[in-house]
Scaffold this active site. Structure first.
Site, PDB file in Angstrom:
ATOM      1  N   GLY A 162       3.768 -12.227  -2.180  1.00 27.72           N
ATOM      2  CA  GLY A 162       4.897 -11.619  -2.894  1.00 27.72           C
ATOM      3  C   GLY A 162       6.029 -11.355  -1.933  1.00 27.72           C
ATOM      4  CB  VAL A 178       7.188  -4.214  -1.018  1.00 28.59           C
ATOM      5  CG1 VAL A 178       6.170  -3.731  -0.005  1.00 28.59           C
ATOM      6  CG2 VAL A 178       7.628  -3.061  -1.916  1.00 28.59           C
ATOM      7  CE  LYS A 214       4.258   6.257  -7.188  1.00 30.03           C
ATOM      8  NZ  LYS A 214       5.698   6.600  -7.242  1.00 30.03           N
TER       9      LYS A 214
END
Lengths: 434, 434
Positions: A11, A15, A203
């Site tokens: 990817g 990021v 999260k």
């Protein structure tokens, strides 16, 4: 320099590109700290990228990369829960260590992924999945490993905190700020995950697991977003000395654990109330440590790449040991994960901010306080304002902590009063005291 | 449960007793997280203690304990730099891992101790040596391992911060607050290490080493305490929107590193300015992470025991691996430690708060600003107050960052002005911006 450590970056979005840049920028520091040479050998990308060094192989075949011989660690930063899961499971079965930033994936399938990793003797690291650059996973798994954690409270969604900060400091309305956040790239075109609290709940389910030693249980997190927070409540809260923040809580109770994500009034004097904009922060209350707080960037290429590469640096110590030995994935050894139950929202305890809209009648305040008292609810503060032109008056009440079931019952009774013309607005309140 | 891990606790003062209590309180959590049984087999104490479990051996012969067969990890919490050093060196030579909370010892002899540990293949861990319960050593060594650290700034002495907070929030004088701190047990009978900044300088020398990859160089830390901070400067700073905090700075510059510990004006809007009482906090500015901050208890039995036992938990992974592999003692591999020089105070750069006491004469402000300008110093703000009955007027000047050498020269010239009746008071100022 003993060894080359080979990475595959799957990817090349924000990021992934951040990881590639970090390796280029900090080559020297990385080698000086690790004592090894760290290379990217493969990147997984749908279309060829000309800005990637020519000695790095590019391919869209993620499964092939995940099992390649010249890969020690697979970095999954494609996002989503379908392909990402397949690739990670494939990498594990080929005995590759994995680093991922994918909170949605771990919240849903983490228990299964970690079980497979233990079966194959590899590590799946996920520092970047929670609170971006704040090393909260390492802190709870390792630095606080000798503590019994009583509770944690975190601002763990930067977009939500940006919106709440703007409303609070500039008296702006939710919709206006959201539109700006989208224009700035802080919020997605479809902002549901951020503003409905789902991202924060992902999260929180991970944090709760490593704090308490319980399996990841995303589906049991009580989840409320910020879409219903009105500017007038932000203003009233301010007058009373409180900020409204979107917080995630994981709390140890006698009879189970509370996992919840919702807008919350917290005293202005607390550090968390002063965490503004897209910043994240997590406060932990533990025995015997007491309270500690961790603050930093919750998202962005740099912060996330920093977290991803910290995981890589840790894995180098695992890889270079003849017999790897490492911290358990969910902080507690798997057979010690507890089945202590997660409390339902009825069973949760917190203080409350209530806003009633009433016809300006004598007696309504007396009726309301009697109902609260009859339901065992203690009042901390009352704020009564002048009547609007309409003749309707807002009454603001702050309560001490109470079981939600009692509050539900009290609100039902208050809403039955003739003088109360609208549904009661309620927002939870936490003092964050030790 | 695979293995018993045997600990020796040398010293049963506040910290040692805290470690013993922690093991008793959190037995279950420790076993659930580590997968092993952790026992204290020995305590080192001068006099027999009846409150220690009878299955733990007690002795005053620390060297004998440090080499005992039923000890895997030696915990040194006796303090001081003589006996503590002998015991640690002895333990290392007998291949025991060591955990210590002793910043004074490591600031002075850390390079030698770590070199011996590397020779014998054991680890010396020291999380508790800096900022008590804040896991700042682990954070910088591991969590930020992929970053190039540009600077760090820390409130790393709780006693000093308690005194500054009381002066600031209650307009109290230094001497009065110090006396109270001593009565409360926050300050020692001889408070020199705390109020003269030595304790903070010890800690800063350790933080700088792991942040930059340089040997520990305590003797090169510029060190100034809080004894000369007067209440009037605290009040003037407040009027200008600043708090005075005792901070340690480690800063990367083009030509070397700045290591300094001193009272500092920082903007009230920063999180560090809101760290009050005996709390500690460290802010780190790193690439690509950006700014992050870590906050918690800097001292006390619970916080320190938490840090000591976190080190023990880490060492368990080292002990149970067939071939230990671990993070380098000073974060960078020993042969990569850099000899980049530490700048002298003349070469340091910072903003300044200056307080001049002048006879109320026309022209003195013009003379002063001309001198500053001639020395290349830019003024950020000026605050001029009414004359005292004595006819003396205070003038407060805030400057932008400047080389200390230039400021020394400017101050010399200002003090030569006839209208300037007293030495110029100067306190450094940092904006803490990215």
């Amino acid at each position: 320099m003993n060894k080359s450590i080979n990475l595959a970056v799957l990817g090349l979005g924000t990021v992934g590109t951040g990881v590639v840049s970090l390796l280029k920028d900090n080559t020297n520091e990385l080698a000086r700290r690790s004592g090894h040479i760290i290379n990217i050998t493969h990147v997984g990308t749908r279309r060829h990228r000309d800005d990637i060094d020519s000695n790095i192989k590019q391919s869209a075949d993620l499964l092939a990369i995940a099992e390649a011989d010249d890969v020690d660690i697979v970095i999954e930063v494609i996002g989503g829960t379908d392909v990402a899961k397949d690739v990670i499971m494939h990498a594990i079965r080929h005995k590759k260590h994995v680093v991922t930033a994918n909170k949605a994936l771990l919240a849903k399938h983490g228990n299964e992924i970690f079980a497979l990793a233990e079966e194959y003797g590899v590590q799946v690291r996920y520092e970047a999945a929670v609170a971006g650059g704040i090393p909260i996973i390492k802190i709870i798994r390792e630095a606080l490993a000798a503590n019994k954690i009583d509770w944690l409270a975190g601002i763990i969604n930067g977009t939500g905190n940006f919106i709440m900060t703007e409303m609070q400091t500039k008296n702006r309305k939710f919709g206006d700020v959201l539109a700006e956040a989208q224009a700035l790239g802080y919020a997605e075109a479809d902002p549901t995950f951020d503003v409905e609290g789902i991202d924060a709940a992902h999260k929180l389910s991970l944090l709760a697991s490593i704090a308490f030693g319980i399996p990841i249980q995303f589906d049991k997190v009580y989840c409320e977003g910020i879409t219903k927070v009105s500017l007038q409540d932000v203003v009233y809260a301010k007058e009373l000395g409180y900020s409204i923040k979107h917080l995630g809580f994981a709390i140890r109770r006698e009879n189970g654990f509370e996992l919840r994500v919702h807008p919350t009034l917290i005293p202005d004097s607390t550090l968390l109330a002063n965490v503004n904009g897209v910043k994240n922060a997590v406060m932990v209350d533990a025995h015997p440590l007491g309270q500690s707080l961790y603050y930093g960037d919750g998202a962005g290429a740099g912060a996330t790449a920093s977290a991803v590469m910290a995981d890589v640096m840790d894995l180098i110590y695992v890889i270079t040991a003849a017999t790897p030995s490492d911290v358990p994935h969910l902080a507690f050894v798997p057979e010690e994960l507890s089945d202590t139950r997660i409390l339902s929202s009825d069973e949760m305890t917190s203080g409350y901010y209530l806003r009633l809209t009433v016809k300006d009648e004598l007696g309504v305040l007396a009726d309301t306080t009697r109902i609260l008292s009859d339901n065992g609810i203690n009042i901390d503060a009352i704020l009564q304002r002048d009547a609007h032109k309409s003749g309707l008056v807002p009454i603001i009440i702050l309560t001490f902590p109470v079981l939600e079931k009692q509050m539900n019952e009290a609100i039902k009774q208050i809403e039955r009063l003739n003088a109360v013309t609208e549904p009661v607005v309620r927002i939870r309140l936490e003092s964050l005291e030790e």
